[in-house]
Enzyme design. Structure first.
Site, PDB file in Angstrom:
ATOM      1  N   HIS A 199       0.855  -1.194   0.000  1.00  0.00           N
ATOM      2  CA  HIS A 199       0.000   0.000   0.000  1.00  0.00           C
ATOM      3  C   HIS A 199       0.891   1.244   0.000  1.00  0.00           C
ATOM      4  O   HIS A 199       1.464   1.633   1.014  1.00  0.00           O
ATOM      5  CB  HIS A 199      -0.932   0.033   1.211  1.00  0.00           C
ATOM      6  CG  HIS A 199      -1.907   1.173   1.180  1.00  0.00           C
ATOM      7  ND1 HIS A 199      -3.162   1.085   0.617  1.00  0.00           N
ATOM      8  CD2 HIS A 199      -1.799   2.457   1.614  1.00  0.00           C
ATOM      9  CE1 HIS A 199      -3.784   2.249   0.716  1.00  0.00           C
ATOM     10  NE2 HIS A 199      -2.982   3.100   1.328  1.00  0.00           N
ATOM     11  N   THR A 231      -6.912   9.648  -4.017  1.00  0.00           N
ATOM     12  CA  THR A 231      -8.067  10.437  -4.443  1.00  0.00           C
ATOM     13  C   THR A 231      -7.675  11.754  -5.111  1.00  0.00           C
ATOM     14  O   THR A 231      -8.469  12.304  -5.866  1.00  0.00           O
ATOM     15  CB  THR A 231      -8.988  10.741  -3.248  1.00  0.00           C
ATOM     16  OG1 THR A 231      -8.232  11.407  -2.240  1.00  0.00           O
ATOM     17  CG2 THR A 231      -9.588   9.469  -2.693  1.00  0.00           C
ATOM     18  N   ARG A 277     -10.237   0.631  -6.467  1.00  0.00           N
ATOM     19  CA  ARG A 277     -10.443   1.101  -5.099  1.00  0.00           C
ATOM     20  C   ARG A 277     -11.747   1.875  -5.001  1.00  0.00           C
ATOM     21  O   ARG A 277     -11.996   2.779  -5.803  1.00  0.00           O
ATOM     22  CB  ARG A 277      -9.285   2.021  -4.709  1.00  0.00           C
ATOM     23  CG  ARG A 277      -9.246   2.357  -3.222  1.00  0.00           C
ATOM     24  CD  ARG A 277      -8.090   3.289  -2.940  1.00  0.00           C
ATOM     25  NE  ARG A 277      -7.763   3.354  -1.528  1.00  0.00           N
ATOM     26  CZ  ARG A 277      -7.162   4.390  -0.952  1.00  0.00           C
ATOM     27  NH1 ARG A 277      -6.817   5.443  -1.682  1.00  0.00           N
ATOM     28  NH2 ARG A 277      -6.880   4.386   0.323  1.00  0.00           N
ATOM     29  N   ARG A 305     -14.356  12.635   3.987  1.00  0.00           N
ATOM     30  CA  ARG A 305     -13.534  13.828   3.805  1.00  0.00           C
ATOM     31  C   ARG A 305     -12.707  13.747   2.513  1.00  0.00           C
ATOM     32  O   ARG A 305     -12.107  14.718   2.086  1.00  0.00           O
ATOM     33  CB  ARG A 305     -12.615  14.039   5.014  1.00  0.00           C
ATOM     34  CG  ARG A 305     -11.557  12.997   5.168  1.00  0.00           C
ATOM     35  CD  ARG A 305     -10.745  13.102   6.442  1.00  0.00           C
ATOM     36  NE  ARG A 305     -10.146  11.820   6.751  1.00  0.00           N
ATOM     37  CZ  ARG A 305      -9.073  11.320   6.165  1.00  0.00           C
ATOM     38  NH1 ARG A 305      -8.428  12.024   5.262  1.00  0.00           N
ATOM     39  NH2 ARG A 305      -8.611  10.133   6.483  1.00  0.00           N
ATOM     40  N   ASP A 334       2.170   3.007   3.155  1.00  0.00           N
ATOM     41  CA  ASP A 334       1.305   4.162   2.884  1.00  0.00           C
ATOM     42  C   ASP A 334       2.102   5.398   2.463  1.00  0.00           C
ATOM     43  O   ASP A 334       1.570   6.516   2.466  1.00  0.00           O
ATOM     44  CB  ASP A 334       0.396   4.498   4.074  1.00  0.00           C
ATOM     45  CG  ASP A 334      -0.736   5.449   3.685  1.00  0.00           C
ATOM     46  OD1 ASP A 334      -1.218   5.352   2.544  1.00  0.00           O
ATOM     47  OD2 ASP A 334      -1.115   6.298   4.510  1.00  0.00           O
TER      48      ASP A 334
END
Ligand code: 0GY
Length: 310
Positions: free
Chosen positions: A37, A83, A130, A136, A263
């Site tokens: 990830h 995103t 995904r 948010r 991450d």
């Protein structure tokens, strides 16, 4: 004063750049370990951020990601579409095709994607889509659109990665359990680690994994979930201790359905930016035997992302 980054993009105020000069982990990763990830951001001048994004990150491109991979001792990456790039997967695909086969990816796909586009992404190394439910980060997408996308990618052998907050699991349960693919949950469904590890909130997540054998979990992002933070005890490299019981429970209960990732470059962290070397040293606290470590870091990600090698 903040200077505009390449492409005229100015970072969201308070945004921290990734940790420069991460330490060398003490934990020696098993041979062939996968960072399952991580993200690439831009660079914005080459791969512009999406107009509908909820934040503007620092640029963090493939060269920096691959350098981190080598520094930490990982063999491969799974790059997950963030995103800030919405459904424009060009930066992701560019990273995959320049990885010498050392990266596979998870894309964001809209209902209108053509078969040709999906096939091209598959050829580049994409193996999943995904769906993000963190309010948010994204606007609402109708469930029937997401279900239609899942049905389109299932024949390609892709899976669905889902990202949500623990409080939203009850409402999302029926949708998740109807998905026709393998499901991979980001960061254990973001539990509130101030609550008991055997309390109702986390029990619901354990039940989700227990009752649905197609559900996997990333036991990642202690830095995002932790309240105690990166502070070490007695000089040990044992940061994020309050997350350990949660991640360890998932690793020990479902050893064949867990993944781990850094991450990097750590979107949206404003309080502290983790040292990625310290994050790797979190792993032996949650996967305490060599067998569990090999499953978490090698066998499981290879089964999901490089199945042709199994
Ligand atoms: C993560 C976390 C976050 C952001 C994104 O796609 C994204 O924008 O994933 C977050 O802010 O929690 O999993 O990397």
């Amino acid at each position: 004063m903040e200077l505009p980054k390449g492409g005229g993009f100015t970072k969201t105020p308070g945004w921290l750049d990734w940790y420069a000069g991460p330490s060398k982990p003490r934990f020696a990763l098993p041979h062939g370990s996968v960072d399952a990830h991580c993200h690439v951001f831009g660079p914005g001048a080459e791969f512009p951020y999406a107009p509908e994004r909820k934040y503007t990150p620092c640029d963090a491109g493939k060269a920096q990601l691959f350098a981190l991979r080598d520094h930490l001792g990982f063999a491969r990456n799974v790059v997950v579409q963030a995103t800030c790039h919405s459904a424009d997967n060009r930066a992701l695909v560019d990273a995959l095709v320049h990885s010498s086969g050392k990266a596979r990816g998870v894309a964001t796909v809209r209902r209108g994607a053509t078969d040709r586009e999906l096939q091209d992404m598959h050829t580049a190394g994409v193996r999943g889509v995904r769906f993000n439910f963190v309010k948010r980060l994204v606007d609402f997408t109708p469930r029937d659109e997401l279900m239609a996308i899942a049905s389109r990618v299932a024949p390609l052998g892709w899976h669905v990665v889902i990202y949500f907050e623990a409080v939203d699991l009850p409402e999302l349960w029926d949708f998740f359990t109807a998905l026709p693919t393998t499901i991979v949950v980001d960061h254990m469904g973001r539990p509130d680690v101030r609550l008991p590890v055997d309390g109702p909130q986390f029990e619901l997540f354990v039940k989700f994994m227990r009752e649905y054998p197609n559900v996997w979990s990333k036991v990642s992002c202690p830095e995002r979930l932790s309240v105690t933070g990166p502070r070490a005890l007695n000089g040990e490299r044992n940061a994020y201790r309050d997350v350990v019981p949660f991640a360890r429970r998932i690793v020990e209960t479902f050893p064949d359905r867990v993944l781990w990732g850094t991450d990097w470059p750590h979107p949206n962290l404003k309080d502290h930016m983790p040292d990625d070397g310290l994050l790797v040293d979190f792993i032996p606290h949650i996967a305490t035997t060599q067998e569990l470590q090999r499953k978490l870091l090698v066998d499981n990600p290879v089964r999901l992302y490089w199945p042709e090698e199994v």
